[in-house]
Motif scaffolding. Structure first.
Motif, PDB file in Angstrom:
ATOM      1  N   ASP A   1      84.646  89.471  44.764  1.00  0.00           N
ATOM      2  CA  ASP A   1      85.428  89.757  43.566  1.00  0.00           C
ATOM      3  C   ASP A   1      86.918  89.541  43.841  1.00  0.00           C
ATOM      4  OD1 ASP A   1      85.258  90.751  40.753  1.00  0.00           O
ATOM      5  OD2 ASP A   1      86.564  92.316  41.562  1.00  0.00           O
TER       6      ASP A   1
ATOM      7  N   SER B   1      91.917  82.462  40.470  1.00  0.00           N
ATOM      8  CA  SER B   1      92.558  82.289  39.173  1.00  0.00           C
ATOM      9  C   SER B   1      93.860  81.507  39.290  1.00  0.00           C
ATOM     10  CB  SER B   1      92.811  83.655  38.528  1.00  0.00           C
ATOM     11  OG  SER B   1      93.363  83.507  37.250  1.00  0.00           O
TER      12      SER B   1
ATOM     13  N   ASP C   1      94.874  87.826  34.823  1.00  0.00           N
ATOM     14  CA  ASP C   1      93.612  87.133  35.018  1.00  0.00           C
ATOM     15  C   ASP C   1      93.014  86.813  33.651  1.00  0.00           C
ATOM     16  OD1 ASP C   1      91.456  86.053  36.354  1.00  0.00           O
ATOM     17  OD2 ASP C   1      90.750  87.932  37.192  1.00  0.00           O
TER      18      ASP C   1
ATOM     19  N   GLU D   1      89.125  86.691  32.839  1.00  0.00           N
ATOM     20  CA  GLU D   1      87.739  86.745  33.303  1.00  0.00           C
ATOM     21  C   GLU D   1      86.762  86.319  32.210  1.00  0.00           C
ATOM     22  OE1 GLU D   1      86.760  90.523  35.018  1.00  0.00           O
ATOM     23  OE2 GLU D   1      88.614  90.590  36.173  1.00  0.00           O
TER      24      GLU D   1
END
Length: 178
Positions: A55, A62, A88, A90
């Motif tokens: 993760d 990114s 970010d 996601e």
């Protein structure tokens, strides 16, 4: 040589008490408990160490995929790693997301607010007037306070989990973003 070139493209942001810099592999030793202990309950954890590491790496990717990503938060005076502040986008998120994750010892000192304001200002300059969103577990009172402190306003629920995750909007005219 390539690593240096990549790192040079990632901003280094200096605030009154903090330096936000490119993440490094060696940061993981300090940051791992954010993903692998009960501290991770608001981000889908706790995770096994390998899943947390993946993760962490996904967040860093990114920078290559979107041109923005996480920055390691360090204390200006000591260079001690205390967390991550991230911009970010996601899977499933409708907009770029501003987020922060601190080690336990760093809580309660205003570091999340200071780091988030600084990255939000950078985002305003880089991404323009559309602003960012902040996705927070509604039960995470500390992070909700940070969102309010930087001027974000709740605007509803996240499309993937509207009952549990609140969406906060932050645009340049609202607060931290200048």
């Amino acid at each position: 040589m390539r690593r240096r070139a990549i790192l040079a493209a990632i901003p280094r942001i200096v605030t009154e008490r903090l330096i936000l810099r490119a993440p490094r592999a060696e940061d993981w030793a300090v940051l791992e408990p954010i993903w692998t202990t009960d501290r991770a309950r608001h981000i889908g954890g706790p995770m096994e160490a390998e899943d947390g590491w993946l993760d962490f790496n996904q967040m860093i990717a990114s920078w290559l995929l979107r041109g923005f990503g996480p920055l390691t938060v360090t204390l200006k005076d000591t260079a001690e790693v205390i967390g991550i502040v991230s911009l970010d986008h996601e899977w499933g998120d409708p907009a770029p997301e501003l987020g922060w994750l601190l080690i336990e010892a760093a809580e309660g000192h205003g570091y999340a607010t200071e780091a988030s304001r600084a990255l939000a200002d950078w985002a305003a300059a880089e991404l323009g007037p559309d602003g960012v969103e902040i996705y927070l577990d509604r039960s995470h009172d500390k992070s909700v306070r940070v969102a309010h402190a930087i001027g974000a306003v709740e605007s509803g629920g996240h499309p993937l989990d509207p009952d549990r995750v609140a969406v906060y909007r932050l645009t340049p005219d609202m607060g931290a973003m200048t």
